[in-house]
Design a protein around this motif. Structure first.
Motif, short mmCIF file in Angstrom:
data_model
loop_
_atom_site.label_atom_id
_atom_site.label_comp_id
_atom_site.label_asym_id
_atom_site.label_seq_id
_atom_site.Cartn_x
_atom_site.Cartn_y
_atom_site.Cartn_z
N LYS A 40 28.60 54.41 69.99
CA LYS A 40 29.25 53.26 69.85
C LYS A 40 30.11 54.55 68.98
O LYS A 40 31.25 54.66 68.60
N VAL A 41 29.27 55.68 68.03
CA VAL A 41 30.08 56.07 66.43
C VAL A 41 30.33 57.35 67.41
O VAL A 41 31.51 57.37 67.09
N ILE A 42 29.78 58.04 68.11
CA ILE A 42 30.55 58.89 68.67
C ILE A 42 31.79 58.79 69.63
O ILE A 42 33.07 59.30 69.44
N ALA A 43 32.48 57.45 69.98
CA ALA A 43 33.49 57.39 70.93
C ALA A 43 34.59 56.30 70.41
O ALA A 43 35.57 57.30 69.74
N THR A 44 33.93 56.16 68.31
CA THR A 44 34.51 55.73 67.23
C THR A 44 35.09 57.14 66.51
O THR A 44 36.77 57.18 66.50
N VAL A 45 34.83 57.87 66.64
CA VAL A 45 34.82 59.51 65.49
C VAL A 45 36.01 59.62 67.24
O VAL A 45 37.19 60.20 66.70
N MET A 46 35.61 60.02 68.40
CA MET A 46 36.88 60.66 69.35
C MET A 46 38.34 60.10 69.80
O MET A 46 39.07 60.41 68.92
N ALA A 47 37.88 57.91 69.34
CA ALA A 47 39.31 57.72 69.39
C ALA A 47 39.90 57.66 68.14
O ALA A 47 41.16 58.28 68.48
N PHE A 48 39.25 58.06 66.48
CA PHE A 48 40.38 58.22 66.01
C PHE A 48 39.89 59.85 65.93
O PHE A 48 41.91 60.43 65.34
N GLY A 49 39.85 60.37 66.43
CA GLY A 49 40.03 62.34 66.84
C GLY A 49 41.92 62.02 67.08
O GLY A 49 42.36 62.90 66.92
N ALA A 50 41.85 61.56 68.87
CA ALA A 50 42.66 61.22 69.96
C ALA A 50 44.02 60.87 69.39
O ALA A 50 45.20 61.49 69.30
N GLY A 51 43.99 59.62 68.60
CA GLY A 51 45.16 59.08 67.40
C GLY A 51 45.69 59.83 66.75
O GLY A 51 46.57 60.13 66.74
N VAL A 52 44.89 59.97 66.07
CA VAL A 52 45.62 62.16 65.10
C VAL A 52 46.33 62.83 65.75
O VAL A 52 47.65 62.74 64.99
#
Length: 253
Positions: free
Chosen positions: A33-45
């Motif tokens: 879930k941490v990996i998914a959260t960081v990946m989602a933030f990076g995708a938004g950026v």
């Protein structure tokens, strides 16, 4: 000449984030879930940077047609390369291997998959770095928003992919060798983006920028978003929007 070195430096800075992410993903047991959260933030950026820094810039320089055609061409080129690599074992190169059906293959399981994974990482990283060099052509200063967006998005990419490589049985030398090579390729891509594209007309520069934007958008949709939403929690959409707004604020600050 100084700007050539500047392009290489910022390309290296952005590419080095892959090594940071790889060290975290390979050396630590990070919850999915941490990996998914960081990946989602990076995708938004990255989504914000592509919209306002790349496609928007191409439109301002040359109008709708070059921006639209270039963006579509970049997406087609990326998709074709990605499909070719997927058949050779690189389909889930950004996946952490949390689910068995989406795990990266081992070399014994699919011969040549290690090389395909390396080429897949190169396919993902080159367009991002090239636009860093191209951004220097607009006023002689690098777009720090683009650098920041690529750096922020590269950390979760390296983190998730290296975790998947480790689960597939690939050793430390292979994992860090791949990401070190991609960091070096990012440096070269930024330099070439500045030196080669700089000789073209503004319309061609705008089209090249749009091509990179299309490739990055296709990469986000095909590799980053699926990993981010693989084990989505209820706030994952909010995290993506937060990343988008952080990049938007940087580009309009």
């Amino acid at each position: 000449m100084a700007q050539v070195f500047q392009a290489g430096w910022w390309g290296l800075v952005a590419g080095s984030a892959l090594l940071v992410g790889a060290a975290l993903g390979y050396g630590l047991r990070i919850p999915q879930k941490v990996i998914a959260t960081v990946m989602a933030f990076g995708a938004g950026v990255l989504l914000s940077a592509v919209s306002f820094e790349l496609v928007g810039e191409a439109y301002d320089q040359a109008g709708l047609a070059p921006a639209a055609v270039g963006t579509l061409a970049g997406a087609v080129a990326y998709t074709a390369g990605n499909m070719w690599l997927a058949r050779r074992g690189a389909r889930h190169r950004k996946r952490s291997g949390h689910r068995r059906e989406q795990a990266q293959p081992s070399e014994s399981g699919q011969a040549g998959s290690g090389l395909a994974l390396a080429f897949g990482a190169l396919l993902d990283g080159v367009p991002e770095s090239a636009v860093i060099g191209v951004s220097l052509l607009d006023g002689g200063a690098v777009s720090l928003v683009t650098v920041a967006a690529v750096f922020i998005s590269n950390v979760p990419e390296g983190m998730s992919s290296s975790a998947g490589m480790k689960k597939a049985g690939r050793g430390k030398a292979y994992v860090f060798g791949v990401w070190a090579a991609i960091a070096a390729a990012s440096t070269l891509a930024a330099v070439l983006g500045y030196t080669v594209v700089g000789d073209f007309s503004p319309a061609v520069i705008a089209a090249v920028t749009a091509v990179a934007a299309g490739a990055i958008l296709a990469m986000i949709a095909d590799t980053m978003i699926p990993e981010a939403f693989e084990d989505a929690h209820l706030a994952i959409g909010l995290v993506t929007v937060s990343g988008f707004l952080v990049s938007f604020a940087l580009s309009h600050g």
